[in-house]
Design a protein around this motif. Structure first.
Motif, short mmCIF file in Angstrom:
data_model
loop_
_atom_site.label_atom_id
_atom_site.label_comp_id
_atom_site.label_asym_id
_atom_site.label_seq_id
_atom_site.Cartn_x
_atom_site.Cartn_y
_atom_site.Cartn_z
N LEU A 184 -5.19 -5.69 17.61
CA LEU A 184 -3.95 -4.97 17.84
C LEU A 184 -3.34 -4.59 16.49
O LEU A 184 -3.28 -5.43 15.59
N PRO A 185 -2.92 -3.34 16.32
CA PRO A 185 -2.25 -2.97 15.07
C PRO A 185 -0.85 -3.58 15.05
O PRO A 185 0.04 -3.16 15.80
N ILE A 186 -0.65 -4.60 14.23
CA ILE A 186 0.62 -5.32 14.23
C ILE A 186 1.42 -5.02 12.97
O ILE A 186 0.88 -4.57 11.96
N ALA A 187 2.71 -5.28 13.04
CA ALA A 187 3.61 -5.12 11.91
C ALA A 187 4.35 -6.44 11.69
O ALA A 187 4.42 -7.28 12.59
N ASN A 188 4.91 -6.62 10.49
CA ASN A 188 5.52 -7.91 10.17
C ASN A 188 6.78 -8.20 10.97
O ASN A 188 7.27 -9.32 11.00
N TRP A 189 7.33 -7.19 11.66
CA TRP A 189 8.53 -7.43 12.47
C TRP A 189 8.20 -7.79 13.92
O TRP A 189 9.07 -8.12 14.69
N ASP A 190 6.92 -7.71 14.30
CA ASP A 190 6.52 -8.06 15.66
C ASP A 190 6.66 -9.56 15.89
O ASP A 190 6.23 -10.37 15.06
#
Length: 197
Positions: A175-181
């Motif tokens: 999954l393409p995740i970001a640090n705010w997830d």
């Protein structure tokens, strides 16, 4: 790198939303019934009293049957409402069969603002969280507004349990995740309980 990440997230969202919206009415009903049965077997939900969830839209897994089961077992049900003074944040208001609803700016039904029906994060037992996609680690991709990520920040200090709910096919190995997830400890689908902690 950021541009690539955003593109990947956009692609996953578009693909999953396409799959959700193309489910038949019968498929949605079956998934909603199975999810409700799965949820009511989950011990944390069985013991909870104050549960927030959402009214399904855009092909999200149908919460209608789960809401009816929660009401039947005398649990208090709450829906999210867009915060009128703090953009990007949610409030939660009691939802009963008699609750009047209105469309918000995203054309999603929500209760009217009535402070007597509001619950604080400290009082909530469980927040059932919508998602577009998720993985084995409990990482969740939402619709992109960040409403639930903000709500779930530091969820442990409020002592509620966030639980994702989704169709089975919304599971992805990567999954393409970001640090705010915000990662979720548990995710429920019609066929499985995913323990992610």
């Amino acid at each position: 790198m950021l541009k690539s990440l955003l593109f990947d997230r956009y692609t996953v969202r578009q693909h999953m939303r396409y799959l959700r919206r193309n489910l038949t009415h019968e498929q949605q009903n079956e998934a909603g019934i199975m999810l409700a049965e799965q949820a009511m077997k989950f011990v944390s939900i069985a013991h909870a009293q104050h549960i927030t969830l959402f009214l399904s839209t855009d092909g999200e897994i149908d919460t209608f049957y789960l809401i009816k089961m929660l009401w039947k077992t005398k649990k208090q049900v709450y829906l999210p409402v867009l915060h009128p003074f703090s953009p990007g944040y949610l409030l939660f208001f009691r939802y009963t069969p008699k609750t009047l609803l209105q469309l918000n700016k995203f054309y999603i039904l929500e209760p009217f603002l009535d402070i007597t029906q509001m619950i604080t994060l400290e009082q909530i037992d469980i927040i059932l969280v919508p998602m577009v996609a998720f993985n084995d680690q409990g990482q969740r991709l939402g619709m992109g507004g960040g409403f639930y990520d903000r709500t779930l920040q530091n969820w442990q200090q409020y002592h509620f349990l966030p639980i994702g709910i989704a169709h089975d096919f919304q599971h992805m190995t990567q999954l393409p995740i970001a640090n705010w997830d915000i990662c979720l400890p548990v995710i429920l689908t019609p066929s499985k309980i995913w323990y992610c902690y």
